[in-house]
Design an enzyme around this catalytic site. Structure first.
Site, PDB file in Angstrom:
ATOM      1  N   LYS A   1       4.562   0.402  -4.190  1.00 58.20           N
ATOM      2  CA  LYS A   1       3.291  -0.258  -3.901  1.00 58.20           C
ATOM      3  C   LYS A   1       2.125   0.696  -3.652  1.00 58.20           C
ATOM      4  CE  LYS A   1       4.136  -3.767  -4.613  1.00 58.20           C
ATOM      5  NZ  LYS A   1       4.710  -4.237  -5.926  1.00 58.20           N
TER       6      LYS A   1
ATOM      7  N   SER B   1       1.164  -4.760   0.893  1.00 59.37           N
ATOM      8  CA  SER B   1       1.523  -5.040  -0.499  1.00 59.37           C
ATOM      9  C   SER B   1       3.046  -5.199  -0.638  1.00 59.37           C
ATOM     10  CB  SER B   1       1.019  -3.885  -1.373  1.00 59.37           C
ATOM     11  OG  SER B   1       1.328  -4.096  -2.717  1.00 59.37           O
TER      12      SER B   1
ATOM     13  N   HIS C   1      10.800   6.439  -7.651  1.00 61.29           N
ATOM     14  CA  HIS C   1      10.478   6.182  -6.236  1.00 61.29           C
ATOM     15  C   HIS C   1      11.397   7.020  -5.344  1.00 61.29           C
ATOM     16  CE1 HIS C   1       7.816   2.900  -7.092  1.00 61.29           C
ATOM     17  NE2 HIS C   1       8.719   1.973  -7.304  1.00 61.29           N
TER      18      HIS C   1
HETATM   19  S1  PPS Z   1       5.629  -1.058  -7.655  1.00 60.89           S
HETATM   20  O1  PPS Z   1       6.355  -2.353  -7.473  1.00 60.89           O
HETATM   21  O2  PPS Z   1       6.093  -0.042  -6.701  1.00 60.89           O
HETATM   22  O3  PPS Z   1       5.675  -0.573  -9.023  1.00 60.89           O
HETATM   23  O4  PPS Z   1       4.117  -1.425  -7.260  1.00 60.89           O
HETATM   24  P1  PPS Z   1       2.848  -0.498  -7.526  1.00 60.89           P
HETATM   25  O5  PPS Z   1       2.468  -0.597  -8.946  1.00 60.89           O
HETATM   26  O6  PPS Z   1       3.069   0.857  -6.965  1.00 60.89           O
HETATM   27  O7  PPS Z   1       1.749  -1.163  -6.609  1.00 60.89           O
HETATM   28  C1  PPS Z   1       1.261  -2.466  -6.840  1.00 60.89           C
HETATM   29  C2  PPS Z   1      -0.106  -2.516  -6.183  1.00 60.89           C
HETATM   30  O8  PPS Z   1      -1.065  -1.821  -6.997  1.00 60.89           O
HETATM   31  C3  PPS Z   1      -2.121  -2.718  -7.320  1.00 60.89           C
HETATM   32  N1  PPS Z   1      -2.695  -2.393  -8.630  1.00 60.89           N
HETATM   33  C4  PPS Z   1      -3.991  -2.089  -8.809  1.00 60.89           C
HETATM   34  N2  PPS Z   1      -5.006  -1.995  -7.920  1.00 60.89           N
HETATM   35  C5  PPS Z   1      -6.244  -1.704  -8.430  1.00 60.89           C
HETATM   36  N3  PPS Z   1      -6.497  -1.522  -9.744  1.00 60.89           N
HETATM   37  C6  PPS Z   1      -5.493  -1.600 -10.665  1.00 60.89           C
HETATM   38  N4  PPS Z   1      -5.766  -1.426 -11.944  1.00 60.89           N
HETATM   39  C7  PPS Z   1      -4.175  -1.890 -10.192  1.00 60.89           C
HETATM   40  N5  PPS Z   1      -2.962  -2.062 -10.791  1.00 60.89           N
HETATM   41  C8  PPS Z   1      -2.066  -2.368  -9.816  1.00 60.89           C
HETATM   42  C9  PPS Z   1      -1.442  -4.097  -7.271  1.00 60.89           C
HETATM   43  O9  PPS Z   1      -2.399  -5.113  -7.201  1.00 60.89           O
HETATM   44  C10 PPS Z   1      -0.602  -3.940  -6.003  1.00 60.89           C
HETATM   45  O10 PPS Z   1      -1.403  -3.890  -4.824  1.00 60.89           O
HETATM   46  P2  PPS Z   1      -1.744  -5.167  -3.906  1.00 60.89           P
HETATM   47  O11 PPS Z   1      -2.406  -4.602  -2.673  1.00 60.89           O
HETATM   48  O12 PPS Z   1      -0.457  -5.848  -3.602  1.00 60.89           O
HETATM   49  O13 PPS Z   1      -2.684  -6.008  -4.726  1.00 60.89           O
END
Ligand code: PPS
Length: 289
Positions: free
Chosen positions: A45, A130, A100
């Site tokens: 996340k 998240s 991870h």
């Molecule tokens: S995972 O399951 O570990 O692969 O998740 P991860 O991709 O690390 O994290 C998901 C969060 O990243 C946000 N996200 C983004 N935020 C801003 N801009 C872009 N382009 C973007 N892409 C992914 C996603 O919304 C999750 O955060 P939260 O706070 O839950 O919205």
């Protein structure tokens, strides 16, 4: 392979058995990296999917083809997932991987070659929020209970994937040794173009201004929300239930302020101080206070 209720414990850390087996974790820990590989490292996340998309676009020089047609777990597969060995055969060059895993699990493998390693970090309060919402929709993760329950487990490191504190401390402690490129979710938010330029220099992958503009457009939260190959929307609902949340949830900085009580925030800050005392991250969080 469902195994939705199975937990695999490897080197003291718990992983969802739906995606991990002892064999896949072991395979990752002894993986023969090549100097030409790029490894994306994150605690869950923290911006994994966002960086996977950015890297895909940097290597395609802004061409949306690969990002629109190939799921992210095939483009930049997780080393530790059970399907990794099979996916490896389809991986094009240069090879890009995600993990991870904590640093100590990959330390020996990384000492044998010099892949480019990128570490993406995110304000841990937003990570906790998240991750909590992700637990509610991902049926391969345990029921998180209340946010208070979940935060307790997040802070004591008993959540799946282990302690956020240990993860960041262990990886950043070998920043110089690994030539780690460290970047934060918050920096991506503040200046995506600048981050893409820095990344392209680090990767030795020069880009033209129009290619950078294309990357910034396609890697916005709005564009990625529409691109189902960029996130987990392709996954069956028994595994990820869209009625319980969205993978591309909010994508903002500071959502923790909508979730933390004053007591939770105080407890978090105390734990953060204890855990991160004497630890110079080399950057300051935006949005921790
Ligand atoms: S995972 O399951 O570990 O692969 O998740 P991860 O991709 O690390 O994290 C998901 C969060 O990243 C946000 N996200 C983004 N935020 C801003 N801009 C872009 N382009 C973007 N892409 C992914 C996603 O919304 C999750 O955060 P939260 O706070 O839950 O919205």
């Amino acid at each position: 392979m469902a195994r939705l209720d199975v937990t695999e414990t490897f080197e003291g850390i718990r992983f969802p058995g739906h995606l991990h087996t002892q064999e896949s974790l072991s395979f990752a820990s002894t993986f023969p990296f090549r100097d030409s590989d790029t490894l994306l490292v994150t605690y869950p996340k923290s911006g994994t999917t966002w960086m996977q998309e950015i890297l895909t676009f940097i290597y395609s020089k802004g061409d949306p083809g690969p990002a629109k047609t190939i799921p992210n777990w095939v483009r930049i597969p997780w080393l530790e997932h059970h399907y990794f060995k099979q996916t490896l055969q389809q991986t094009s060059k240069p090879r890009l991987f995600t993990t991870h895993l904590p640093q100590q699990t990959l330390a020996a493998a990384l000492r044998k070659s010099k892949p480019k390693v990128i570490y993406v970090a995110r304000n841990p309060k937003d990570v906790a929020v998240s991750f909590y919402h992700f637990h509610k929709m991902a049926n391969f993760l345990p029921d998180p209970g209340s946010f208070d329950d979940f935060l307790h487990h997040f802070l004591d490191g008993s959540v799946h994937f282990g302690s956020w504190f240990q993860h960041i401390k262990s990886w950043l402690s070998c920043q110089a040794e690994l030539g780690l490129f460290c970047i934060t979710y918050e920096e991506l938010h503040q200046d995506l173009k600048g981050c893409v330029e820095r990344l392209s220099a680090f990767l030795g992958c020069p880009l033209q201004p129009d290619q950078i503009a294309s990357i910034c457009q396609h890697c916005s939260f709005a564009s990625m929300s529409e691109n189902t190959t960029a996130h987990l929307a392709l996954i069956p609902r028994e595994i990820m239930d869209p009625s319980k949340g969205s993978f591309m949830r909010k994508g903002i900085i500071g959502d923790w302020k909508n979730h933390f009580s004053l007591r939770q925030d105080t407890h978090f800050n105390q734990t953060y101080q204890q855990e991160m005392d004497h630890c110079d991250l080399g950057f300051t969080w935006r949005g921790l206070d």
